[in-house]
Design an enzyme around this catalytic site. Structure first.
Site, mmCIF file in Angstrom:
data_model
loop_
_atom_site.group_PDB
_atom_site.id
_atom_site.type_symbol
_atom_site.label_atom_id
_atom_site.label_comp_id
_atom_site.label_asym_id
_atom_site.label_seq_id
_atom_site.Cartn_x
_atom_site.Cartn_y
_atom_site.Cartn_z
ATOM 1 N N SER A 298 0.995 -1.360 -0.081
ATOM 2 C CA SER A 298 -0.028 0.111 -0.152
ATOM 3 C C SER A 298 0.738 1.190 -0.041
ATOM 4 C CB SER A 298 -1.139 -0.066 1.062
ATOM 5 O OG SER A 298 -1.980 0.951 0.925
ATOM 6 N N ASP A 380 -9.207 -4.889 -5.464
ATOM 7 C CA ASP A 380 -8.824 -4.081 -4.345
ATOM 8 C C ASP A 380 -9.337 -2.636 -4.661
ATOM 9 O OD1 ASP A 380 -7.284 -2.127 -2.921
ATOM 10 O OD2 ASP A 380 -5.427 -3.295 -3.104
ATOM 11 N N HIS A 409 -7.923 -5.270 -0.538
ATOM 12 C CA HIS A 409 -6.700 -4.703 0.115
ATOM 13 C C HIS A 409 -6.252 -5.444 1.126
ATOM 14 C CE1 HIS A 409 -4.223 -1.267 -0.141
ATOM 15 N NE2 HIS A 409 -4.325 -1.010 1.149
#
Length: 429
Positions: A298, A380, A409
């Protein structure tokens, strides 16, 4: 603390995080299966989806299913391309509208069982390797960051290492580290093998948020110098309540601080701080002087690409779903990368859009020379696949992508195992 007890503490912490990060299991599951096993189609091809609803491992029938098709839009809503409803049968299928450009199409299905609503979605890709970024490269991009690196080089590092005996094991030493950075400090946790020798190094860069860090004990025991950094210029060994207060107060929404001022945007100090972390690794007597890898997910995936783009001392990078990629995607009618800005009159200002280009991962990806391992999923909705492919597709260095289609995610344990195996092998060969 001996290795066994410390490992138990870390295992409990990781298990708690795992429970929060993984999707919870529901009584009723809505399954949406595309007719291509890799979830990938050519442009103009019509995808078909099979819909089933499972309770107690038994398919349900004769219930109403509401569905809709829309472009991948992260957690923002852009537009609905088609929608409808039908009564669920043994082999219910629906055809998607044709998709005529590189990108992603999401099918969402919703049912109500015993008064409770259940929903799920599946996102398919259309020639994602042809996705081009919406952001552009400023003419002075290299000059801007070279000036930043010169400013950093003028700041004496002055490392302060504080041994943390309570975290050390029979095989590993653990230190809290403080370094001078531009306009502040950078802190992290260093773990090193106790056995004398020269070792390859791994830099761990963090996902978004404000939290303490514990270091990679197991990694050091495997024969690596491992350095885990925080990005906010505060010690990383404080009580969790300190970070909770910062997250709710002064650092709330830090990712867009000074977005209209390229010289003071929040991430300028962060990106340069990652270079300072590499400076520190290079200074360690335990480092073998040659092999450095960087990894994260991320925001950490973004920082992995940023540091590899800025610093040729990085040899390998392994990134999960890099954030901050193609942030202007929403201005082109598709999902932009986290933090999913440029969606309203407050952020859609020319000066903010222009500044974002100096911090967009796509533009650092253009300069990456390190060999890379990448992984994300089509589902995601935080770091959208359209945004991550926008960055991946401009990388000219040797690279490999491992798509785990259904992940949102989060990652499967198998993904992390693959990442570790790849990175460890590259650094030790």
């Amino acid at each position: 603390m001996n290795k066994k007890n410390y490992a138990l503490v870390i295992a409990v912490l990781l298990f708690s995080f795992f429970l929060k990060a993984q999707p919870s299991k529901q009584l009723v599951n809505v399954l949406i299966s595309p007719n291509h096993s890799d979830w990938t189609y050519i442009i103009g091809e019509q995808a078909e989806f099979s819909i089933s609803v499972i309770q107690n491992k038994v398919p349900l029938k004769n219930i109403e299913v509401n569905y809709k098709f829309e472009p991948d839009s992260g957690y923002r809503k852009i537009k609905t391309l088609d929608k409808g409803s039908f009564t669920l049968a043994a082999n219910s299928k629906i055809k998607a509208p044709k998709f005529n450009e590189p990108g992603f199409l999401r099918c969402t299905a919703t049912v109500t069982v015993n008064g409770k609503e259940y929903s799920s979605y599946t996102t398919v890709g259309y020639e994602p390797n042809k996705i081009k970024p919406s952001t552009t490269l400023p003419s002075d991009f290299e000059k801007f960051w070279n000036q930043g690196k010169e400013e950093l080089a003028a700041v004496e590092m002055k490392p302060v290492l504080t041994l943390m005996p309570e975290r050390c094991t029979d095989e590993v030493d653990v230190y809290h580290v403080k370094l001078n950075n531009v306009k502040g400090k950078i802190y992290g946790i260093l773990t090193t093998p106790k056995k004398a020798g020269k070792y390859p190094a791994i830099l761990h860069v963090p996902g978004a948020g404000i939290r303490p860090y514990y270091g990679e004990i197991e990694e050091a025991s495997e024969g690596f110098v491992s350095f885990t950094i925080g990005i906010h210029g505060i010690p990383v060994n404080l009580d969790k309540s300190v970070y909770d207060d910062l997250r709710a107060g002064p650092l709330n929404n830090y990712q867009v601080f000074n977005l209209d001022d390229k010289d003071n945007m929040y991430y300028r100090r962060v990106y340069l701080g990652c270079i300072r972390a590499v400076d520190f690794i290079e200074s360690l007597e335990q480092f073998n002087g040659e092999d450095i890898g960087v990894t994260g997910g991320s925001q950490g995936g973004a920082l992995s690409l940023v540091i590899a783009g800025l610093d040729e001392r990085i040899d390998y990078l392994a990134a999960f779903y890099p954030a901050l990629s193609d942030m202007t995607g929403f201005l082109s009618g598709r999902a932009g990368g986290w933090p999913q800005i440029f969606v309203d009159d407050f952020t859609n200002k020319k000066e903010k859009i222009e500044v974002s280009k100096y911090y967009d991962v796509v533009n650092f990806a253009r300069y990456v020379k390190a060999e890379g391992w990448y992984s994300w999923g089509y589902n995601d909705n935080v770091c959208s696949p359209a945004s991550t492919f926008s960055a991946y597709n401009v990388i000219s260095a040797k690279k490999e992508l491992h798509v785990f289609q259904e992940t949102q995610h989060w990652t499967f344990p198998e993904q992390r195992e693959q990442r570790n195996n790849w990175l460890y092998k590259k650094l030790k060969d």
